[in-house]
Enzyme design. Structure first.
Site, PDB file in Angstrom:
ATOM      1  N   GLU A   1      -3.617  -7.885  15.738  1.00 15.15           N
ATOM      2  CA  GLU A   1      -4.680  -8.050  14.737  1.00 15.15           C
ATOM      3  C   GLU A   1      -5.519  -6.782  14.674  1.00 15.15           C
ATOM      4  OE1 GLU A   1      -6.966 -11.589  15.340  1.00 15.15           O
ATOM      5  OE2 GLU A   1      -5.348 -12.887  14.634  1.00 15.15           O
TER       6      GLU A   1
ATOM      7  N   TYR B   1       1.299  -9.183  19.293  1.00 13.06           N
ATOM      8  CA  TYR B   1       0.091  -9.480  18.498  1.00 13.06           C
ATOM      9  C   TYR B   1      -0.664  -8.187  18.238  1.00 13.06           C
ATOM     10  CZ  TYR B   1      -1.125 -14.081  16.940  1.00 13.06           C
ATOM     11  OH  TYR B   1      -1.205 -15.221  16.200  1.00 13.06           O
TER      12      TYR B   1
ATOM     13  N   ASP C   1       0.519  -5.067 -10.777  1.00 12.45           N
ATOM     14  CA  ASP C   1       1.388  -5.828  -9.878  1.00 12.45           C
ATOM     15  C   ASP C   1       2.822  -5.340 -10.123  1.00 12.45           C
ATOM     16  OD1 ASP C   1       3.089  -7.662  -8.721  1.00 12.45           O
ATOM     17  OD2 ASP C   1       1.922  -9.417  -9.295  1.00 12.45           O
TER      18      ASP C   1
ATOM     19  N   THR D   1       5.964  -6.223  -3.892  1.00 14.50           N
ATOM     20  CA  THR D   1       6.749  -6.800  -2.813  1.00 14.50           C
ATOM     21  C   THR D   1       7.752  -5.742  -2.375  1.00 14.50           C
ATOM     22  OG1 THR D   1       8.181  -7.791  -4.475  1.00 14.50           O
ATOM     23  CG2 THR D   1       6.555  -9.221  -3.448  1.00 14.50           C
TER      24      THR D   1
ATOM     25  N   LYS E   1      12.366  -6.762  -3.422  1.00 13.00           N
ATOM     26  CA  LYS E   1      13.085  -6.916  -4.696  1.00 13.00           C
ATOM     27  C   LYS E   1      13.849  -5.615  -4.975  1.00 13.00           C
ATOM     28  CE  LYS E   1       9.971 -10.442  -6.596  1.00 13.00           C
ATOM     29  NZ  LYS E   1       8.694 -10.468  -5.842  1.00 13.00           N
TER      30      LYS E   1
ATOM     31  N   ARG F   1      11.543  -8.925   3.375  1.00 12.97           N
ATOM     32  CA  ARG F   1      10.668  -9.825   2.618  1.00 12.97           C
ATOM     33  C   ARG F   1       9.205  -9.547   2.991  1.00 12.97           C
ATOM     34  NH1 ARG F   1      11.752 -13.655  -0.594  1.00 12.97           N
ATOM     35  NH2 ARG F   1      13.909 -12.980  -0.369  1.00 12.97           N
TER      36      ARG F   1
HETATM   37  N1  DSN Z   1       8.208 -13.136  -7.462  1.00  9.84           N
HETATM   38  C1  DSN Z   1       8.784 -14.305  -8.056  1.00  9.84           C
HETATM   39  C2  DSN Z   1      10.130 -13.999  -8.606  1.00  9.84           C
HETATM   40  O1  DSN Z   1      10.133 -13.120  -9.432  1.00  9.84           O
HETATM   41  O2  DSN Z   1      11.165 -14.593  -8.282  1.00  9.84           O
HETATM   42  C3  DSN Z   1       8.631 -15.454  -7.213  1.00  9.84           C
HETATM   43  O3  DSN Z   1       7.267 -15.559  -6.839  1.00  9.84           O
END
Ligand code: DSN
Length: 434
Positions: free
Chosen positions: A62, A60, A213, A239, A242, A248
């Protein structure tokens, strides 16, 4: 094919739980014997897998390095500092937050950091490629903030100027009319480069802040094949799983002036304990993305998407916007077969061992559940080692599958060919029978 992880550490550690072990084996086999063309997926390195499966999950933590609400975080602080430093170096950013559990959390945290409830956000229309967190009625974002949207230009039918690209006149018009507090660039289904500079100019012209984004192109930005929004936008979210090929999760980079607000919005504003095992895996991925070979990978991803798109066009499937400049190929199935929906195409391709997702296309007459399009991506199979020649084969296999969708024998033959193709490109050769 047997489980490609059989006898690797990942498999041995699960030997005591035969049910979960069996399921992991089945998924490992699926990932190794079928084509992974979902544009938001990739194959992480074994090092990323090892870090995300590590004992750091036990802790933990935080708070932030040097300011935790729990004891025993000396090592964890070093892990998180390492991830933050590597991320700042990768993108040339002033400040980094590596705690968001997902891209949606990263976006929600930034809205919370920069805005008051009820403020106006200008973002991309969902049905033109925007994300749920860009104001979908189904997302909490639209219940807290007021969204106005821009989209892509009309399709022209002219191959030299096909349209269906971000309409900056529309972005500027809506911004002038609606006076948003925040302008958001970025999308989930858009196969073109997104230039951050016109967004910056439009945001400045109405006194708005600017968030980019970069969930989809993050790896392409790190690899130098997409313009970087870092230093142009006030805040960049993305993210890590990808094109960036990490575990993830999500992350945020921003100018120092927004650091405190962003950090407080992530914790305690939105999340509790950070996932330090995932943060360690992010650190591994950031170091991998800084290597020269990652630049080669990113360029190959773009070349492979182009080859896939061209092969699909040869079968009569139209690429939205007439092409691709990133890892995505967004296609309109109506030119191929007016009756064929994205849903049916996705399902029949699944049966042939070709994994992708149905997607709305701009001004799609069908619902988001049915759709007239498919979204495909080249990031994962490029990691597995495929090149343009294999991508052209994949495009032809997709055409054959869709043409013979009522012929089980033909689909079984494609599936056998997919299996054969994949056997030459195992995603985890170093783990097979380790
Ligand atoms: N980020 C999306 C995608 O492109 O698959 C899902 O939220």
């Amino acid at each position: 094919m047997s489980n490609p992880f059989a006898a690797s550490p990942f498999d041995l550690w699960l030997a005591g739980d035969s049910e979960v072990s069996r399921l992991l084996g089945e998924e490992a086999e699926r990932q190794s014997t079928t084509l992974q063309l979902i544009a938001s997926e990739n194959f992480t390195s074994p090092a990323v897998l090892a870090a995300s499966g590590s004992i750091l999950t036990n802790k933990y933590a935080e708070g932030y390095p040097g300011r935790r609400y729990y004891g025993g975080n000396q090592v964890i602080d070093e892990v998180e500092d390492l991830a933050r430093d590597r991320l700042k170096a990768l993108f040339g950013a002033e400040h980094a937050n590596v705690q968001p559990h997902a891209g949606a959390n990263a976006n929600l945290a930034v809205y919370q950091a920069l805005l008051e409830p009820g403020d106006t956000i200008l973002a991309m229309r969902l049905d033109h490629g925007g994300h749920l967190t860009h104001g979908s009625p189904a997302s909490i974002t639209s219940k807290i903030w007021r969204f106005v949207s821009y989209g892509v230009s009309q399709a022209t039918g002219d191959p030299d100027k096909p349209g269906e690209v971000i309409d900056f006149d529309q972005v500027a018009d809506v911004a002038r009319r609606e006076r948003p507090k925040l302008v958001v660039a970025g999308s989930t289904a858009y196969s073109r480069i997104i230039d951050p500079l016109p967004f910056r100019e439009i945001a400045d012209s109405v006194g708005a802040l600017f968030m980019f984004d970069a969930a989809h192109p993050a790896g392409l930005i790190a690899g130098g094949v997409h313009p970087s929004p870092v230093g142009v936008a006030d805040v960049v979210t993305f993210t890590t799983h990808k094109t960036l090929r990490g575990p993830r999760g999500g992350a945020i980079v921003c100018q120092d002036q927004f650091a405190k607000a962003v950090d407080s919005a992530v914790f305690p504003g939105l999340q509790g304990g950070p996932l330090e095992h995932v943060i360690a895996a992010k650190a591994v991925a950031f170091a991998e993305a800084a290597r020269p070979e990652f630049r080669h990978y990113a360029a190959q991803v773009v070349a492979n998407a182009a080859a896939l798109g061209e092969a699909l066009e040869e079968t009569g499937i139209r690429m939205v916007s007439g092409g691709t400049e990133n890892h995505q190929v967004l296609v309109d199935l109506r030119t191929f077969d007016a009756e064929l929906t994205g849903k049916v195409a996705q399902e029949v391709l699944d049966r042939a061992g070709i994994t992708c997702n149905r997607n709305t296309i701009p001004d799609d007459p069908r619902s988001p559940f049915i759709t007239s399009g498919l979204r495909l991506g080249s990031a994962a199979q490029t990691t597995a080692g495929m090149g343009p020649a294999e991508m052209r084969t994949v495009g032809a296999l997709i055409g054959r599958t869709l043409r013979s969708r009522d012929d089980d024998g033909a689909i079984a033959r494609v599936r056998a060919e997919v299996h054969e193709l994949c056997s030459g490109f195992p995603p985890y050769p170093s783990l097979a029978g380790a």
